[in-house]
Design a protein around this motif. Sequence first.
Motif, PDB file in Angstrom:
ATOM      1  N   SER A 739      47.844  51.521  41.593  1.00  0.00           N
ATOM      2  CA  SER A 739      48.538  50.409  41.421  1.00  0.00           C
ATOM      3  C   SER A 739      48.900  49.338  43.253  1.00  0.00           C
ATOM      4  O   SER A 739      49.062  49.647  44.248  1.00  0.00           O
ATOM      5  N   LEU A 740      48.576  48.363  42.878  1.00  0.00           N
ATOM      6  CA  LEU A 740      48.383  47.648  43.868  1.00  0.00           C
ATOM      7  C   LEU A 740      49.453  46.592  44.236  1.00  0.00           C
ATOM      8  O   LEU A 740      50.250  47.114  43.946  1.00  0.00           O
ATOM      9  N   ASN A 741      49.644  46.434  45.919  1.00  0.00           N
ATOM     10  CA  ASN A 741      50.705  46.404  46.556  1.00  0.00           C
ATOM     11  C   ASN A 741      50.162  45.046  47.137  1.00  0.00           C
ATOM     12  O   ASN A 741      50.290  45.153  48.264  1.00  0.00           O
ATOM     13  N   VAL A 742      50.551  43.692  46.446  1.00  0.00           N
ATOM     14  CA  VAL A 742      49.966  42.317  47.450  1.00  0.00           C
ATOM     15  C   VAL A 742      51.450  42.620  47.969  1.00  0.00           C
ATOM     16  O   VAL A 742      52.621  41.641  47.783  1.00  0.00           O
ATOM     17  N   SER A 743      50.923  41.808  49.437  1.00  0.00           N
ATOM     18  CA  SER A 743      51.867  40.842  49.610  1.00  0.00           C
ATOM     19  C   SER A 743      50.709  40.018  51.096  1.00  0.00           C
ATOM     20  O   SER A 743      49.815  39.839  51.263  1.00  0.00           O
ATOM     21  N   ASP A 782      46.547  42.920  48.760  1.00  0.00           N
ATOM     22  CA  ASP A 782      46.907  44.778  49.344  1.00  0.00           C
ATOM     23  C   ASP A 782      47.008  44.845  50.521  1.00  0.00           C
ATOM     24  O   ASP A 782      46.031  45.470  51.018  1.00  0.00           O
ATOM     25  N   ASP A 784      47.654  47.587  52.837  1.00  0.00           N
ATOM     26  CA  ASP A 784      47.474  48.454  53.590  1.00  0.00           C
ATOM     27  C   ASP A 784      46.106  48.890  53.229  1.00  0.00           C
ATOM     28  O   ASP A 784      45.364  49.441  54.108  1.00  0.00           O
ATOM     29  N   ARG A 785      45.476  48.659  51.993  1.00  0.00           N
ATOM     30  CA  ARG A 785      44.557  48.608  50.657  1.00  0.00           C
ATOM     31  C   ARG A 785      43.190  48.360  52.368  1.00  0.00           C
ATOM     32  O   ARG A 785      41.919  49.165  51.882  1.00  0.00           O
TER      33      ARG A 785
END
Length: 893
Positions: A739-743, A782, A784-785
């Motif tokens: 699951s992506l953590n978009v910011s 994302d 971090d990715r």
Amino acid sequence: MGQINLLVLVSLGYVLVLFIVAFAAERAARAGRIKWLRAPLIYTLSLSIYCTAWTFYGAVGFASRSGLEFVTIYLGPSLVMLGWWWIVRRLVRIGRNQRITSIADLISSRFGKSNLLAVGLTILAVVGTTPYIALQLQSVTQSYAVFAETSQSGLDQTDQATIAFWVAIGLGLFTILFGTRKLDVNERHDGVVMAIAVEAIVKLIALLAVGIFVVWGVAGGVAPMMEKINASDIGTWNVSGGRWAGLTFLSAAAFLCLPRMFHVMVVENADERHLRMASWAFPAYLMLMSLFVLPIAVTGLDLLPTGANPDMFVLTIPLSQGQNGLAMLSFLGGFSSATSMVIVAAIALSIMVSNHIVMPLWLHYSGSGLSVSGDVRYVVLLARRVSIGAVVMLAYFYFRLSGGGAALAAIGLVSFAGVAQVLPVMLGGIFWRGATRIGALGGLTVGFLIWGYSLFLPSLGEGVVYSQSFMEHGPFGLSWLAPQALFAIKGLDPILHCLLWSMLLNTTVFCLLSLVSFPQPLERLQGAQFVNVFEHGSSTRSWSSNVAQSEDLMVMAQRIIGAREAQSLFRREAEKQGISGLVPEPTPEFLDVLERELAGSVGAATAHAMVAPIVGGAAVSVDDLLAVADERAQLMVYSNKLETQSEELQRTAKQLRRANEKLTQLSVQKDGFLSQISHELRTPMTSIRSFSEILRDSADMPPADKARFAGIIHSETLRLTRLLDDLLDLSVLEAGRVSLNVSQKSLREILDTSIIGMGLGAETGFEIQRQRSREDILLRTDVDRLAQVFINVISNARKYCDAAAPCLKIHVFQSNEQVTVDFIDNGSVIDAGMRDVIFEKFSRVGENEAGGAGLGLSICREIMIRLGGEIFYLPGQGGSAFRVQFPRDMAQE
Ligand code: ADP
């Protein structure tokens, strides 16, 4: 006059007998007892109409004038039957398959059912045959006159004319009665053929009887006869080779092309196998007919006063010897020859006239008369009857006009030469597919013109059409055009001269025009059917019966739609018609149904083309052909489609092959990795185990060593954990469960944190060149990715860059909403073959101690895919280079 009266009585009696024979044969045929009627012997005897009165009386006359040359007249047909009977067989087969009714029909049908050819040939046949019929009338009257002379009463011109008139009337009636009784689709006349067979026997017996009388009665045996022959002028072998060959060819050609011969040989033929007997029996018949010709001629010249007409020797010899009975028999022989010829010729001509001239005209002017079939039959029969009457009367008037003189006697060979003009076109038509209508028309026209100009018109006698100077010096003084010395070839026998030029130019024009002209569709179709008549393999059975038609249809239907379907279709139809069994009447409705049923399997046009010949509508219209062509066009479209499909399939197969190759390559790599990973795991495990054992077993170890060993164990454990983390991370990414953590964050910040996190300050000796001003791009992704990817790529550069002063350039571009980041180091380049492979799991280039497990780039690729972008090796940058591309705002993608 007593003798004459007796003669008239005998002829009337003889004709009556013929009537009875013909009548009985017709009845037998109607009663179904046709087997013996259509026996090969009857067929063979019917061919004897070749021997007309001209041959019966004339052969002796011919021999008296030019010796053995008369043999050529018998030699031609004998050679055809013995050596070239297969030409006749081909004609018979074509005649059957195509329902040919006459020689004009044959030629016209072959060349695209050409009306012009049919009408032209019909007219020529009438023009050529009428004098020949007149000749028969003349010979009959002459034979009467001979009797009258001996009875001292004499016969004047009016008497002769009366006799000729009544003979013509009688023959006309006989022909109408038996030749047009009914309208037979096959044009067979059992009664007529039977009567002719009887006449064939009568004339043979008559000639043999006279011959036997001459040899044994007059000369006193064979040996004295031979002596007499040897002593005479005509017995000697003084013949010119050219004339012999020419006359033999002429009689052979005429035998094949004479309308009446074509009629008995092809149209009246009931069974192809009859030819087998005819091929030897007919030559034998001719041999018997010619056996005593020379003895009779020699005896006539010997016994009778000079100046006696040698054409009448057959009659005058017995009369001069007081053999009245024999003379009577001989008279009947001549009478038979004349009558049989007239009857058959009249039938053959009437078929042509009514089929090709009267009927087309009538159909044209009567409009839709076709719908009433009974009506048409009546018109056809009437047309036939009128034509017969007209032909016979025409001959009678010709006889009257020509005065019955010597001009008539010459007509035999002259008309042979005319008829022979049809030969090239006929043979070309049945053996050469390339022959065309234009060629046929051209050849025939040229042939007949030359024949008319150089033989027929001159034969009428000097002064009739041509003046003497015309004959000698040609038209307008052009001597090379003189009728009997064409192209300045002089001194040739007129017949040979005409034959040479007409045949040569006829054939040449026919061939040349055929080669340069293009046949019409129907012509090509007919040409193929004529030339390949034996390959088509149609049955030799008569198609006249409906049962046979139905059976043929059944056989064909079974072949196409399968036995069960066909049988049930036929049974259903039979039930509908109230007939038990499997053979319904081939009604038009049923044929429609059948055709549609067949069309389901083979297409409409083909189905029609298959049904039509069986039920007799053998003509294939141009529409049919066009429909066939249409179907072909559709087939072409289908086959084009198939071709594209198969091309696509080939492409897919190629792709599959490539994928498969890659798979095998990967599986090899995987195997390599498995051993690698066990090695990878084993190394830290082994050191952890040994150092922990040392720590456990050595209690008195100095604390510094203790701390060092514990440190090693710790770092090895970290390495193991990292490896396991990577594997786990990859499997999660690959399974798509991430699951992506978009910011939001700027690219510069992400790069900064990545580099700092790696502890790569300037003091490490690893130079990183950046364009910080261009990195000011706000990303929504994302973060971090993305940083994970950067870290991986940068650390790879650091690990693998083998330059003395390692340096990494980071270039940033932005176009539209795409962001591109290039990482270019100055180390060695990755081999072209490995540039894709390094992104696969566990792949490493060479033995690289610094290397990890080969999972880094795989993880990067998986992450970039998730972020909607990509990562790939960038060739041509001096060192190893990787390009990372992704959308600036992930949510907008
Ligand atoms: P690893 O975990 O072994 O670094 P990667 O997937 O990150 O595995 O890299 C795969 C292989 O690609 C490495 O083993 C190395 O041989 C080659 N490689 C990656 N980056 C570079 C580079 N910048 N220069 C030379 N070789 C490289």
